[in-house]
Write a protein that holds these residues in place. Structure first.
Motif, mmCIF file in Angstrom:
data_model
loop_
_atom_site.group_PDB
_atom_site.id
_atom_site.type_symbol
_atom_site.label_atom_id
_atom_site.label_comp_id
_atom_site.label_asym_id
_atom_site.label_seq_id
_atom_site.Cartn_x
_atom_site.Cartn_y
_atom_site.Cartn_z
ATOM 1 N N LYS A 1 0.835 -1.188 0.000
ATOM 2 C CA LYS A 1 0.000 0.000 0.000
ATOM 3 C C LYS A 1 0.881 1.254 0.000
ATOM 4 O O LYS A 1 0.626 2.206 -0.726
ATOM 5 C CB LYS A 1 -0.932 0.001 1.213
ATOM 6 C CG LYS A 1 -1.838 1.206 1.283
ATOM 7 C CD LYS A 1 -2.780 1.134 2.471
ATOM 8 C CE LYS A 1 -3.707 2.336 2.503
ATOM 9 N NZ LYS A 1 -4.642 2.280 3.631
ATOM 10 N N MET B 1 0.999 4.165 -2.917
ATOM 11 C CA MET B 1 0.686 5.566 -2.594
ATOM 12 C C MET B 1 1.801 6.506 -3.029
ATOM 13 O O MET B 1 1.545 7.592 -3.542
ATOM 14 C CB MET B 1 0.441 5.736 -1.094
ATOM 15 C CG MET B 1 -0.762 5.012 -0.586
ATOM 16 S SD MET B 1 -2.262 5.608 -1.373
ATOM 17 C CE MET B 1 -3.444 4.534 -0.640
ATOM 18 N N ILE C 1 1.655 6.758 -6.871
ATOM 19 C CA ILE C 1 0.458 7.462 -7.327
ATOM 20 C C ILE C 1 0.733 8.966 -7.400
ATOM 21 O O ILE C 1 0.291 9.648 -8.328
ATOM 22 C CB ILE C 1 -0.740 7.125 -6.420
ATOM 23 C CG1 ILE C 1 -1.323 5.789 -6.853
ATOM 24 C CG2 ILE C 1 -1.797 8.219 -6.442
ATOM 25 C CD1 ILE C 1 -2.432 5.271 -5.978
ATOM 26 N N LYS C 2 1.488 9.480 -6.458
ATOM 27 C CA LYS C 2 1.851 10.903 -6.496
ATOM 28 C C LYS C 2 2.647 11.227 -7.757
ATOM 29 O O LYS C 2 2.443 12.275 -8.370
ATOM 30 C CB LYS C 2 2.642 11.279 -5.243
ATOM 31 C CG LYS C 2 1.816 11.236 -3.976
ATOM 32 C CD LYS C 2 2.664 11.515 -2.752
ATOM 33 C CE LYS C 2 1.849 11.300 -1.488
ATOM 34 N NZ LYS C 2 2.688 11.387 -0.280
ATOM 35 N N GLU D 1 0.200 11.225 -10.746
ATOM 36 C CA GLU D 1 -0.581 12.462 -10.746
ATOM 37 C C GLU D 1 0.268 13.645 -11.219
ATOM 38 O O GLU D 1 -0.208 14.494 -11.983
ATOM 39 C CB GLU D 1 -1.157 12.724 -9.361
ATOM 40 C CG GLU D 1 -2.248 11.732 -8.996
ATOM 41 C CD GLU D 1 -2.732 11.853 -7.557
ATOM 42 O OE1 GLU D 1 -2.136 12.631 -6.761
ATOM 43 O OE2 GLU D 1 -3.718 11.165 -7.223
ATOM 44 N N ASN E 1 -2.132 1.645 -17.782
ATOM 45 C CA ASN E 1 -1.590 1.136 -16.523
ATOM 46 C C ASN E 1 -1.230 -0.341 -16.699
ATOM 47 O O ASN E 1 -2.111 -1.192 -16.738
ATOM 48 C CB ASN E 1 -2.649 1.329 -15.428
ATOM 49 C CG ASN E 1 -2.131 1.045 -14.053
ATOM 50 O OD1 ASN E 1 -1.152 1.615 -13.623
ATOM 51 N ND2 ASN E 1 -2.818 0.159 -13.348
ATOM 52 N N TRP F 1 -9.718 0.337 -3.894
ATOM 53 C CA TRP F 1 -9.270 1.627 -3.379
ATOM 54 C C TRP F 1 -9.157 2.646 -4.519
ATOM 55 O O TRP F 1 -9.575 3.793 -4.386
ATOM 56 C CB TRP F 1 -7.921 1.495 -2.657
ATOM 57 C CG TRP F 1 -7.460 2.815 -2.145
ATOM 58 C CD1 TRP F 1 -7.769 3.369 -0.937
ATOM 59 C CD2 TRP F 1 -6.669 3.767 -2.838
ATOM 60 N NE1 TRP F 1 -7.195 4.617 -0.848
ATOM 61 C CE2 TRP F 1 -6.513 4.879 -1.998
ATOM 62 C CE3 TRP F 1 -6.059 3.794 -4.094
ATOM 63 C CZ2 TRP F 1 -5.779 6.002 -2.367
ATOM 64 C CZ3 TRP F 1 -5.333 4.915 -4.464
ATOM 65 C CH2 TRP F 1 -5.204 5.994 -3.608
ATOM 66 N N ALA F 2 -8.601 2.210 -5.644
ATOM 67 C CA ALA F 2 -8.438 3.114 -6.791
ATOM 68 C C ALA F 2 -9.781 3.664 -7.256
ATOM 69 O O ALA F 2 -9.922 4.875 -7.482
ATOM 70 C CB ALA F 2 -7.731 2.388 -7.938
ATOM 71 N N ASN G 1 -11.211 6.013 -4.332
ATOM 72 C CA ASN G 1 -10.406 7.123 -3.841
ATOM 73 C C ASN G 1 -9.541 7.804 -4.900
ATOM 74 O O ASN G 1 -9.437 9.026 -4.918
ATOM 75 C CB ASN G 1 -9.493 6.637 -2.704
ATOM 76 C CG ASN G 1 -10.292 6.087 -1.555
ATOM 77 O OD1 ASN G 1 -10.877 6.835 -0.797
ATOM 78 N ND2 ASN G 1 -10.346 4.776 -1.428
ATOM 79 N N TRP G 2 -8.898 7.000 -5.746
ATOM 80 C CA TRP G 2 -7.950 7.576 -6.692
ATOM 81 C C TRP G 2 -8.630 8.084 -7.959
ATOM 82 O O TRP G 2 -8.310 9.161 -8.457
ATOM 83 C CB TRP G 2 -6.869 6.558 -7.028
ATOM 84 C CG TRP G 2 -5.719 7.115 -7.802
ATOM 85 C CD1 TRP G 2 -5.182 8.367 -7.683
ATOM 86 C CD2 TRP G 2 -4.964 6.451 -8.799
ATOM 87 N NE1 TRP G 2 -4.132 8.513 -8.536
ATOM 88 C CE2 TRP G 2 -3.973 7.340 -9.237
ATOM 89 C CE3 TRP G 2 -5.028 5.181 -9.354
ATOM 90 C CZ2 TRP G 2 -3.040 7.000 -10.219
ATOM 91 C CZ3 TRP G 2 -4.091 4.848 -10.323
ATOM 92 C CH2 TRP G 2 -3.122 5.744 -10.750
ATOM 93 N N ARG H 1 -9.864 11.604 -7.923
ATOM 94 C CA ARG H 1 -8.752 12.567 -8.008
ATOM 95 C C ARG H 1 -8.225 12.662 -9.425
ATOM 96 O O ARG H 1 -7.902 13.753 -9.908
ATOM 97 C CB ARG H 1 -7.625 12.165 -7.057
ATOM 98 C CG ARG H 1 -7.998 12.348 -5.613
ATOM 99 C CD ARG H 1 -6.843 12.347 -4.639
ATOM 100 N NE ARG H 1 -5.622 11.680 -4.985
ATOM 101 C CZ ARG H 1 -5.094 10.670 -4.313
ATOM 102 N NH1 ARG H 1 -5.717 10.170 -3.265
ATOM 103 N NH2 ARG H 1 -3.942 10.149 -4.675
ATOM 104 N N LEU H 2 -8.113 11.522 -10.116
ATOM 105 C CA LEU H 2 -7.661 11.539 -11.505
ATOM 106 C C LEU H 2 -8.620 12.352 -12.365
ATOM 107 O O LEU H 2 -8.197 13.119 -13.238
ATOM 108 C CB LEU H 2 -7.541 10.114 -12.056
ATOM 109 C CG LEU H 2 -6.409 9.265 -11.516
ATOM 110 C CD1 LEU H 2 -6.477 7.864 -12.118
ATOM 111 C CD2 LEU H 2 -5.065 9.908 -11.765
#
Length: 137
Positions: free
Chosen positions: A38, A42, A45-46, A49, A62, A77-78, A81-82, A85-86
């Motif tokens: 995890k 994370m 992922i930064k 982005e 991906n 989770w993606a 949560n992700w 944001r994307l």
């Protein structure tokens, strides 16, 4: 898929991940390698982005074919949560190529079909099919 090297800008390269901008297709190509927790997901992922912001593109390819082990909850989770944001960053299409070692492919595919209101996301078992879909979306 044949990515033209002269049209690809490598943005991040580590033993665990490479992130490149493919100018021909106007997408970010993320290649994951090895084991990921995890925490490592994370961290990277930064970087993904940041690549989206830098290149101002709307698509992500991906690639997980070289994943050995992973954080099992990552796909759910993606989505929850992700992906929102994307979407805020302008991403509209996300092609997720599964590792052949994942036995949860059918479950992930169903989750993607029903729970991706923010962007178009599809799960694939091979890079060529994923790239073709991403080219059309």
């Amino acid at each position: 898929m044949n990515i033209q090297i002269e049209e690809t800008e490598l943005l991040t390269l580590t033993p665990a991940i490479s992130i490149a901008y493919d100018a021909v297709n106007d997408w970010i190509c993320v290649t994951w390698t090895g084991n990921h927790s995890k925490e490592s997901v994370m961290t990277f992922i930064k970087d993904i982005e940041a690549a989206l912001r830098k290149e101002n593109c709307r698509k992500i390819l991906n690639l997980n074919a070289n994943f050995l082990l992973s954080w099992q909850e990552a796909p759910i989770w993606a989505i929850k949560n992700w992906f929102p944001r994307l979407f805020i960053l302008g991403c509209t299409s996300f092609a997720w190529v599964l590792s052949p070692q994942f036995t949860t492919g059918p479950i992930i595919t169903e989750v993607f079909k029903t729970q991706t209101p923010f962007l178009q996301a599809m799960v694939f078992t091979d890079e060529e099919t994923a790239a073709a879909w991403l080219s059309e979306n």
